[in-house]
Design a protein around this motif. Structure first.
Motif, PDB file in Angstrom:
ATOM      1  N   TYR A  38       0.854  -1.192   0.000  1.00 15.89           N
ATOM      2  CA  TYR A  38       0.000   0.000   0.000  1.00 15.89           C
ATOM      3  C   TYR A  38       0.885   1.236   0.000  1.00 15.89           C
ATOM      4  O   TYR A  38       1.922   1.261   0.679  1.00 15.89           O
ATOM      5  N   VAL A  39       0.461   2.266  -0.716  1.00 13.83           N
ATOM      6  CA  VAL A  39       1.087   3.580  -0.641  1.00 13.83           C
ATOM      7  C   VAL A  39      -0.018   4.554  -0.252  1.00 13.83           C
ATOM      8  O   VAL A  39      -1.038   4.662  -0.945  1.00 13.83           O
ATOM      9  N   LEU A  40       0.177   5.234   0.888  1.00 13.30           N
ATOM     10  CA  LEU A  40      -0.814   6.171   1.414  1.00 13.30           C
ATOM     11  C   LEU A  40      -0.264   7.587   1.347  1.00 13.30           C
ATOM     12  O   LEU A  40       0.932   7.812   1.555  1.00 13.30           O
ATOM     13  N   ASP A  41      -1.148   8.556   1.085  1.00 13.31           N
ATOM     14  CA  ASP A  41      -0.715   9.954   1.068  1.00 13.31           C
ATOM     15  C   ASP A  41      -0.798  10.554   2.476  1.00 13.31           C
ATOM     16  O   ASP A  41      -1.113   9.839   3.440  1.00 13.31           O
ATOM     17  N   GLU A  42      -0.530  11.849   2.599  1.00 13.12           N
ATOM     18  CA  GLU A  42      -0.501  12.494   3.913  1.00 13.12           C
ATOM     19  C   GLU A  42      -1.869  12.517   4.597  1.00 13.12           C
ATOM     20  O   GLU A  42      -1.973  12.704   5.806  1.00 13.12           O
TER      21      GLU A  42
END
Length: 168
Positions: A38-42
Motif C-alpha cells: 500500500y502507498v498512502l498519502d498524507e
C-alpha cells in the motif's frame, strides 16, 4: 485513521518517503495467504497498491532505501522481491530472486550490499538445516544476486533474528 488489510511484520515493513507512507502487509485470514503493498498519502488515503503477491506465503523481512523496497516471503524457498516506489501511484515489482531458506532480517551492509539473516531449509520439505547468512548484491535492483552465504548447520538460534540491534 486508516485501515489496510493484513498484518505488518515489524517496523521495517513501514516506510515514509516524500510525504507517502509505504506499507507491506501479509493477509493470512484468507486462503491462500497473500501479501500486499500500500502507498498512502498524507491524508492516509490509498494512492497506490499491489495485491495478490506471493500467494501462500507471508512476509518475513523488509527494508527500504530511496525509491526501492525489498521484502522476503517464504514457503520452501526465499523469494527476495524488489519493489520500485518511484511512482507512488504505481508501485511495481521489478525483481525476484529465489534462494533456499529465508531471511528473517535484512540489513543494509553498504550501498550495494544487503545482508540477510535467517535460516537455511531443505527446498523439498522445508526442514530447517541451520542459521543462514546471505550477502546480496543489490547494485542492480532488477538483478539482485546472492553473492555469498554461510550456513551454520545445526544452529537454530540467533540473537539478530529477534533483536536487530544484535547485528553490530
Amino acid at each position: 485513521a486508516k485501515t489496510v488489510k493484513g498484518g505488518i511484520e515489524d517496523t521495517f515493513a513501514i516506510h515514509e518517503r516524500q510525504g507517502y507512507l509505504q506499507v507491506l502487509t501479509s493477509v493470512t485470514s484468507t486462503e491462500p495467504w497473500e501479501n500486499r503493498i500500500y502507498v498512502l498519502d498524507e491524508n492516509m488515503q490509498t494512492v497506490g497498491k499491489l495485491t495478490g503477491l506471493a500467494r501462500g506465503e507471508r512476509i518475513y523481512a523488509a527494508r527500504f532505501t530511496g525509491d526501492i523496497g525489498y521484502f522476503v516471503t517464504y514457503r520452501n524457498t526465499d523469494p527476495l522481491f524488489t519493489v520500485d516506489f518511484s511512482d507512488p501511484k504505481e508501485p511495481k515489482i521489478i525483481g525476484e530472486l529465489k534462494v533456499d531458506g529465508f531471511s528473517e532480517y535484512l540489513h543494509f551492509w553498504t550501498d550495494n550490499k544487503l545482508l540477510g539473516i535467517g535460516y537455511e531449509t531443505n527446498p523439498d520439505n522445508g526442514e530447517m538445516i541451520g542459521v543462514k547468512l546471505s550477502m546480496f548484491d543489490i547494485s542492480d535492483p532488477v538483478k539482485v544476486k546472492e553473492e555469498a552465504k554461510l550456513v551454520l548447520n545445526g544452529v537454530y538460534d540467533c540473537a539478530a533474528i529477534n533483536d536487530y540491534k544484535a547485528v553490530l
